[in-house]
Structure formats: structure tokens, C-alpha cells
Write a protein that holds these residues in place. Structure first.
Motif, short mmCIF file in Angstrom:
data_model
loop_
_atom_site.label_atom_id
_atom_site.label_comp_id
_atom_site.label_asym_id
_atom_site.label_seq_id
_atom_site.Cartn_x
_atom_site.Cartn_y
_atom_site.Cartn_z
N ASN A 4 0.94 -1.03 0.03
CA ASN A 4 -0.02 -0.03 0.05
C ASN A 4 0.86 1.18 -0.02
N ILE A 5 0.69 2.13 -0.94
CA ILE A 5 1.65 3.39 -0.91
C ILE A 5 0.74 4.56 -1.06
N ASP A 6 1.37 5.77 -0.36
CA ASP A 6 0.57 6.87 -0.47
C ASP A 6 1.69 7.78 -1.55
N LEU A 7 1.15 8.21 -2.75
CA LEU A 7 2.00 8.71 -3.66
C LEU A 7 1.62 10.12 -3.75
N GLY A 8 2.63 11.11 -3.83
CA GLY A 8 2.22 12.49 -4.12
C GLY A 8 3.61 12.83 -5.29
N ILE A 9 2.98 13.24 -6.29
CA ILE A 9 3.96 13.99 -7.50
C ILE A 9 3.40 15.25 -7.81
N VAL A 10 4.55 16.06 -7.31
CA VAL A 10 4.33 17.75 -7.56
C VAL A 10 5.43 17.97 -8.68
N SER A 17 -1.64 25.40 -10.61
CA SER A 17 -2.65 24.27 -10.92
C SER A 17 -1.84 23.08 -11.18
N LEU A 18 -2.18 22.01 -10.67
CA LEU A 18 -1.42 20.49 -10.95
C LEU A 18 -2.69 19.67 -11.57
N SER A 19 -3.71 19.87 -11.64
CA SER A 19 -4.84 19.39 -12.19
C SER A 19 -4.63 18.25 -13.37
N LYS A 20 -4.17 18.86 -14.45
CA LYS A 20 -3.97 18.22 -15.36
C LYS A 20 -2.70 17.01 -15.31
N TYR A 21 -1.82 17.20 -14.58
CA TYR A 21 -0.84 16.25 -14.18
C TYR A 21 -1.48 15.08 -13.27
N ILE A 22 -2.44 15.31 -12.28
CA ILE A 22 -3.11 14.43 -11.64
C ILE A 22 -3.84 13.53 -12.49
N ILE A 23 -4.64 14.40 -13.41
CA ILE A 23 -5.61 13.53 -14.39
C ILE A 23 -4.73 12.64 -15.09
N ALA A 24 -3.64 13.05 -15.98
CA ALA A 24 -2.57 12.15 -16.54
C ALA A 24 -2.40 10.92 -15.64
N CYS A 25 -1.77 11.11 -14.40
CA CYS A 25 -1.47 9.97 -13.71
C CYS A 25 -2.67 9.11 -13.44
N HIS A 26 -3.90 9.62 -12.91
CA HIS A 26 -5.00 8.88 -12.69
C HIS A 26 -5.27 8.06 -13.92
N GLU A 27 -5.29 8.76 -15.13
CA GLU A 27 -5.59 7.71 -16.37
C GLU A 27 -4.60 6.45 -16.42
N VAL A 56 4.15 3.70 -10.70
CA VAL A 56 4.69 5.03 -10.40
C VAL A 56 5.50 5.38 -11.41
N LYS A 57 6.19 4.62 -12.11
CA LYS A 57 7.41 5.02 -13.05
C LYS A 57 6.56 5.56 -14.20
N ARG A 58 5.45 4.95 -14.71
CA ARG A 58 4.80 5.44 -16.03
C ARG A 58 4.38 6.77 -15.62
N CYS A 59 3.87 6.89 -14.14
CA CYS A 59 3.32 8.45 -14.04
C CYS A 59 4.41 9.54 -13.77
N GLN A 60 5.58 9.00 -13.44
CA GLN A 60 6.66 9.90 -13.55
C GLN A 60 7.03 10.26 -14.93
N LEU A 72 8.89 16.48 -8.04
CA LEU A 72 9.16 16.06 -6.62
C LEU A 72 8.17 14.89 -6.13
N THR A 73 8.65 13.81 -5.87
CA THR A 73 7.84 12.78 -5.50
C THR A 73 7.82 12.24 -4.16
N THR A 74 6.78 12.05 -3.31
CA THR A 74 6.99 11.55 -2.11
C THR A 74 6.21 10.06 -2.14
N ILE A 75 6.74 9.04 -1.52
CA ILE A 75 6.08 7.97 -1.33
C ILE A 75 6.27 7.29 0.19
N LYS A 76 5.23 7.19 0.64
CA LYS A 76 5.00 6.36 1.77
C LYS A 76 4.18 4.95 1.40
N LEU A 77 5.14 3.83 2.16
CA LEU A 77 4.61 2.65 1.77
C LEU A 77 4.64 1.79 2.97
#
Length: 105
Positions: A4-10, A17-27, A56-60, A72-77
Motif C-alpha cells: 500500500n503506498i501513498d503517492l504524491g507527485i509535484v 494548478s496541478l490538475s492536468k498532471y493528476i488527471i494524466a497520472c490517474h488515467e 509510479v514509474k509510468r506516472c513519472q 518532487l515525488t513522495t512515497i510512503k509505503l
């Protein structure tokens, strides 16, 4: 191994606005079939280690492809070997204890 991870990509240097990047990752995450849950400061992801880390790599890579030079990416797992525990199990456990007025066990 399940994780289980908590992912934050900034994205850095892209404005406020970060919405378009969040949407791309969620796709990307939606395509994987992994269990995901968006929250105010990131996304929880649940699944097999290699599948989660591959996503996660694909999102990056996707965010970089969108023209972002720095991320800047944070991951708690969390992992467990004693039993399987879904994200929903963790939340439900806390809510049940709260409802019963239990603070610790």
C-alpha cells in the motif's frame, strides 16, 4: 508482495494548478486495475509491489513527457507479511474503534 503506498507527485516550475498532471497520472493508474483512492494531498495505491512501482514509474515518465523538467515525488509505503490488509480494512478498523469509543488496543 502486496504493498500500500501513498503517492504524491509535484511538478516543479509549472505554475499553481496541478490538475492536468493528476488527471494524466490517474488515467495511467485506472488502466492498471490497481486499487486507487485520490485524496486531497495525493493518491493511495494498493497492489502487487512490481505492478505498483511500474505504475509510479509510468506516472513519472508521463509528467516529464508533458514538459515538466523536475518532479518532487513522495512515497510512503507499507507492507505486511503476517496477513493481507487492504486500504479499506485499515480505514474501517479505525472507524469501528472510533464508533465504539476505543482509543487503543
Amino acid at each position: 508482495m502486496k504493498v500500500n503506498i501513498d503517492l504524491g507527485i509535484v511538478p516543479i516550475g509549472t505554475g499553481v494548478s496541478l490538475s492536468k498532471y493528476i488527471i494524466a497520472c490517474h488515467e495511467i493508474l485506472d488502466e492498471t486495475g490497481l486499487e486507487i483512492k485520490l485524496h486531497a494531498f495525493g493518491t493511495n495505491i494498493e497492489g502487487e509491489w512490481d505492478e505498483v512501482m511500474s505504475a509510479v514509474k509510468r506516472c513519472q515518465e508521463k509528467v516529464h513527457e508533458m514538459g515538466v523538467p523536475r518532479i518532487l515525488t513522495t512515497i510512503k509505503l507499507a507492507t505486511r507479511t503476517d496477513r493481507e490488509q487492504a486500504m479499506s480494512d485499515k480505514v474501517e478498523s479505525v472507524l469501528q474503534r472510533k464508533a465504539k469509543g476505543q482509543q487503543s488496543q
